[in-house]
Design an enzyme around this catalytic site. Structure first.
Site, PDB file in Angstrom:
ATOM      1  NE  ARG A  52      -3.914  -2.177   2.226  1.00 62.95           N
ATOM      2  CZ  ARG A  52      -4.904  -2.325   3.073  1.00 62.95           C
ATOM      3  NH1 ARG A  52      -5.105  -1.430   4.022  1.00 62.95           N
ATOM      4  NH2 ARG A  52      -5.707  -3.364   2.992  1.00 62.95           N
ATOM      5  CG  ASP A 155     -14.389   5.470   7.281  1.00 58.64           C
ATOM      6  OD1 ASP A 155     -15.001   4.394   7.425  1.00 58.64           O
ATOM      7  OD2 ASP A 155     -13.161   5.517   7.118  1.00 58.64           O
TER       8      ASP A 155
END
Length: 285
Positions: A52, A155
């Protein structure tokens, strides 16, 4: 928070050549994500972190993870911190996931609604499927909202929130919904968009999406809530953080309110504020 994206090893043309994530670099990156987001990253997540973050290094034209760490540490207010968090959060969600929770929500809403108002906090909205499932459930149980948003969906990951706010999904994503649900709340695309659907404006208006870090010292949400959804989030935190969040959630819920957790999460042994009601649903004590 968001939490899972499929991780595929990057090809050589997508990864800086000879890029290596040392144990020391992994340890420091783990400390940084824990400090900012409370997420615990162990050595077993080495490949995930490499896959990532190597994308971020390529975009920033960096050749060593130590350079990336230095960039973060030397610029505590940099926008790169949000990209760092977005990269290391995981998102796995679907419409009416853990479906047994939604009849409980509907029953509770009908019993607790006062003056047409019933508020829910979806604390890890991800790409929006959970929040829209809550919205559909409340619309069926209580009718259309007459008082504006009834769901606050938050979030830590800004990228997934952008998708959630748009409310656009593949038609295959709603395959499990009933024909009536599809007709009531989704618009089918045409032409090049025929394989996509969009949540209609009325349902989207019942949800307020915003970025929020659960580790922040204060939460800018309109407490108290009748119900809180925090499902499949706590597994990414250590016990100390879990206990702190449960204590804070207890202060955000109305008397008689409920907390929804994930199927693999069990908090009955670690909190005096909630009592297990059944199937990972907790009553406020």
């Amino acid at each position: 928070m968001t939490y899972p994206r499929a991780d595929r090893p990057d090809s050589s043309e997508n990864t800086p050549s000879k890029l290596v994530l040392s144990n020391n670099d992994l340890s420091r990156l783990s400390e940084l994500i824990y400090q900012r987001a409370g997420i615990v990253v162990t050595s077993q997540k080495h490949d995930m972190v490499f896959n990532r973050l190597s994308r971020r290094l390529k975009m920033l034209n960096l050749s060593h993870f130590s350079q990336y760490i230095a960039l973060l540490e030397q610029n505590p207010n940099s926008d790169e911190w949000q990209s760092f968090i977005n990269a290391l959060t995981t998102n796995l969600t679907s419409f009416f996931r853990e479906s047994y929770h939604f009849p409980v929500l509907a029953e509770h809403a009908r019993a607790q609604v006062r003056g047409g108002e019933y508020k829910v906090w979806c604390t890890a909205a991800s790409t929006g499927e959970e929040a829209y499932s809550i919205a559909m459930t409340l619309d069926e149980a209580l009718g259309s909202s007459l008082v504006g948003p009834r769901i606050w969906a938050t979030d830590i990951d800004t990228e997934v929130l952008e998708k959630a706010n748009k409310g656009i999904y593949r038609a295959s994503d709603i395959a499990s919904l009933t024909p009536a649900q599809k007709k009531s709340w989704f618009l089918r695309g045409t032409g090049e968009q025929q394989d996509f659907v969009k949540v209609n404006k009325q349902l989207r208006s019942t949800i307020h999406f915003q970025q929020l870090n659960l580790l922040a010292s204060s939460w800018n949400v309109p407490e108290p809530f009748d119900a809180i959804f925090c499902r499949n989030v706590m597994i990414y935190f250590d016990v100390k953080t879990q206990q702190l969040l449960l204590q804070r959630f207890a202060k955000m819920i109305k008397p008689g309110g409920i907390l929804f957790a994930g199927h693999s999460e069990n908090f009955g042994h670690m909190t005096k504020h909630f009592r297990l009601r059944g199937q990972s649903v907790y009553n406020l004590v």
